[in-house]
Design an enzyme around this catalytic site. Structure first.
Site, PDB file in Angstrom:
ATOM      1  N   GLU A 157       0.809  -1.221   0.000  1.00 55.90           N
ATOM      2  CA  GLU A 157       0.000   0.000   0.000  1.00 55.90           C
ATOM      3  C   GLU A 157       0.844   1.274   0.000  1.00 55.90           C
ATOM      4  O   GLU A 157       1.689   1.468   0.885  1.00 55.90           O
ATOM      5  CB  GLU A 157      -0.916  -0.003   1.227  1.00 55.90           C
ATOM      6  N   LYS A 200       0.862   4.536   1.142  1.00 56.32           N
ATOM      7  CA  LYS A 200       0.096   5.139   2.242  1.00 56.32           C
ATOM      8  C   LYS A 200       0.942   6.258   2.842  1.00 56.32           C
ATOM      9  O   LYS A 200       1.695   6.029   3.798  1.00 56.32           O
ATOM     10  CB  LYS A 200      -0.185   4.020   3.264  1.00 56.32           C
ATOM     11  N   LYS A 204      -7.891   2.816  -2.742  1.00 55.74           N
ATOM     12  CA  LYS A 204      -8.165   2.739  -1.309  1.00 55.74           C
ATOM     13  C   LYS A 204      -8.761   4.068  -0.879  1.00 55.74           C
ATOM     14  O   LYS A 204      -8.083   5.102  -0.856  1.00 55.74           O
ATOM     15  CB  LYS A 204      -6.841   2.482  -0.587  1.00 55.74           C
ATOM     16  N   GLU A 250     -14.598  -5.004   2.160  1.00 56.40           N
ATOM     17  CA  GLU A 250     -13.891  -5.114   3.441  1.00 56.40           C
ATOM     18  C   GLU A 250     -14.886  -5.399   4.569  1.00 56.40           C
ATOM     19  O   GLU A 250     -15.902  -4.719   4.692  1.00 56.40           O
ATOM     20  CB  GLU A 250     -13.144  -3.811   3.715  1.00 56.40           C
ATOM     21  N   ASN A 264     -10.467  -6.862   7.666  1.00 51.75           N
ATOM     22  CA  ASN A 264      -9.595  -5.836   8.235  1.00 51.75           C
ATOM     23  C   ASN A 264      -9.358  -6.120   9.718  1.00 51.75           C
ATOM     24  O   ASN A 264     -10.298  -6.147  10.517  1.00 51.75           O
ATOM     25  CB  ASN A 264     -10.213  -4.442   8.049  1.00 51.75           C
ATOM     26  N   GLU A 294      -6.076  -7.887   5.969  1.00 53.53           N
ATOM     27  CA  GLU A 294      -5.724  -6.470   5.865  1.00 53.53           C
ATOM     28  C   GLU A 294      -5.311  -5.922   7.232  1.00 53.53           C
ATOM     29  O   GLU A 294      -5.969  -6.198   8.236  1.00 53.53           O
ATOM     30  CB  GLU A 294      -6.934  -5.638   5.417  1.00 53.53           C
ATOM     31  N   SER A 295      -4.267  -5.107   7.223  1.00 53.65           N
ATOM     32  CA  SER A 295      -3.834  -4.310   8.380  1.00 53.65           C
ATOM     33  C   SER A 295      -3.111  -5.121   9.451  1.00 53.65           C
ATOM     34  O   SER A 295      -3.461  -6.268   9.752  1.00 53.65           O
ATOM     35  CB  SER A 295      -5.015  -3.604   9.068  1.00 53.65           C
TER      36      SER A 295
HETATM   37  O1  LIG Z   1      -4.391   3.035   8.948  1.00 55.96           O
HETATM   38  C1  LIG Z   1      -5.056   3.817   9.652  1.00 55.96           C
HETATM   39  O2  LIG Z   1      -4.569   4.531  10.537  1.00 55.96           O
HETATM   40  C2  LIG Z   1      -6.544   3.928   9.449  1.00 55.96           C
HETATM   41  C3  LIG Z   1      -7.265   4.779  10.274  1.00 55.96           C
HETATM   42  C4  LIG Z   1      -8.631   4.923  10.086  1.00 55.96           C
HETATM   43  C5  LIG Z   1      -9.277   4.221   9.091  1.00 55.96           C
HETATM   44  C6  LIG Z   1      -8.552   3.361   8.265  1.00 55.96           C
HETATM   45  C7  LIG Z   1      -7.197   3.207   8.436  1.00 55.96           C
HETATM   46  N1  LIG Z   1      -6.469   2.384   7.626  1.00 55.96           N
HETATM   47  C8  LIG Z   1      -6.981   1.825   6.435  1.00 55.96           C
HETATM   48  C9  LIG Z   1      -6.402   0.550   6.067  1.00 55.96           C
HETATM   49  O3  LIG Z   1      -7.188  -0.301   5.683  1.00 55.96           O
HETATM   50  C10 LIG Z   1      -4.923   0.308   6.076  1.00 55.96           C
HETATM   51  O4  LIG Z   1      -4.299   1.381   5.458  1.00 55.96           O
HETATM   52  C11 LIG Z   1      -4.466  -0.954   5.368  1.00 55.96           C
HETATM   53  O5  LIG Z   1      -5.207  -2.056   5.700  1.00 55.96           O
HETATM   54  C12 LIG Z   1      -2.991  -1.215   5.706  1.00 55.96           C
HETATM   55  O6  LIG Z   1      -2.863  -1.340   7.100  1.00 55.96           O
HETATM   56  P1  LIG Z   1      -1.426  -1.369   7.792  1.00 55.96           P
HETATM   57  O7  LIG Z   1      -0.615  -2.449   7.148  1.00 55.96           O
HETATM   58  O8  LIG Z   1      -1.689  -1.673   9.237  1.00 55.96           O
HETATM   59  O9  LIG Z   1      -0.830  -0.027   7.579  1.00 55.96           O
END
Ligand SMILES: O=C(O)c1ccccc1NCC(=O)[C@H](O)[C@H](O)COP(=O)(O)O
Length: 266
Positions: A54, A56, A115, A160, A181, A211-212
């Site tokens: 991502e 980001k 996204k 999601e 997520n 995810e995440s």
């Molecule tokens: O990532 C955040 O801080 C966030 C806050 C509020 C709503 C959504 C958020 N993230 C969206 C996502 O889905 C993530 O960017 C994505 O899954 C990647 O997650 P990560 O690997 O933990 O950065």
């Protein structure tokens, strides 16, 4: 929407308020999408863990902001073996833009996910992408209509979910690509056991993403053991050497010796 706004973290309330105010495109899009399930199958056949890396630049839970050109980041991710890319288009809270997505998609040949927090059909027409994120929690009863509207434009909808009930909603809406997520958007807490709880209810023919919250190769393996066809990873890839970070996750199912060698080259 399944939650009342008061139950959500202030940052998420702010994200939703901004999303409601954003307009869409003027013309209905017609996208010639690169197949995500085929890209996942190709990665598996080559022994790469399918990683959606991502772009980001920042987020409500990240300190600071990465100012690098999204196209440079995207190229690094692809050379690190990413199967697909996710590009934030949300401007106020994530530092994304439709233009960043447009440029990245022109520069790479892997599928690219938009996204964002898409709430209305017209918002689908803002920019072309191969996949578009639809968040079950925020779309509620409109989910099925939005899945159909995305497909009618040629997008592959990535729906999601965060619970087994939302997974059922996604399946009822006809979703074929589903992301669980691990970040609870009401509290912004990350818990990898979310995926482990929800994944067993997903049929085999769904392409399932974790995810995440994946920050180490061990956590990548944990999500894969729990049934993830692909991993969506943002912060842990954006933090430092983007190519090496991507490669570390892509190679996370190779031998531990390989992995140690990769980790020591960073
Ligand atoms: O990532 C955040 O801080 C966030 C806050 C509020 C709503 C959504 C958020 N993230 C969206 C996502 O889905 C993530 O960017 C994505 O899954 C990647 O997650 P990560 O690997 O933990 O950065």
């Amino acid at each position: 929407m399944n939650d009342t706004e008061e139950e959500m973290a202030p940052a998420v309330r702010s994200i939703l308020a901004a999303a409601r105010g954003r307009s869409g495109g003027d013309t209905r899009l017609s996208v010639d999408a690169r197949s995500f399930p085929e890209a996942v199958a190709a990665a598996e056949a080559e022994g790469r863990v399918p990683v959606v890396a991502e772009v980001k630049p920042t987020s409500p839970t990240t300190d600071g902001r990465v100012e690098s050109d999204p196209v440079d980041l995207a190229r690094e991710m692809v050379s690190g073996g990413a199967t697909a890319l996710s590009v934030l288009t949300e401007p106020e809270h994530f530092g994304g833009s439709p233009d960043a997505l447009r440029r990245v998609r022109e520069a790479v040949d892997v599928p690219v996910l938009r996204k964002d927090f898409v709430l209305h059909e017209a918002q689908l027409d803002l920019v072309e992408a191969d996949l578009v994120l639809l968040i079950a929690r925020f779309l509620g009863e409109d989910l099925s209509t939005m899945v159909d509207a995305a497909r009618a434009r040629g997008f592959q909808p990535l729906v999601e979910v965060h619970s087994r009930a939302e997974l059922r909603d996604a399946l009822d809406a006809g979703a074929e690509i589903i992301g669980v997520n691990n970040r609870d958007l009401a509290r912004l807490e990350v818990d990898l056991s979310t995926f482990e709880r929800v994944a067993p209810d997903a049929p085999d023919d769904v392409t399932l993403l974790a995810e995440s919250g994946v920050t180490t190769p061990d956590e990548a393996r944990r999500m894969r053991r729990a049934g993830a066809d692909a991993l969506l990873i943002g912060s842990a890839i954006m933090d430092g050497d983007v190519r090496a970070n991507t490669e570390r996750f892509v190679r996370s199912e190779r031998t531990r010796t390989d992995e140690t060698n990769t980790e020591t080259t960073q």
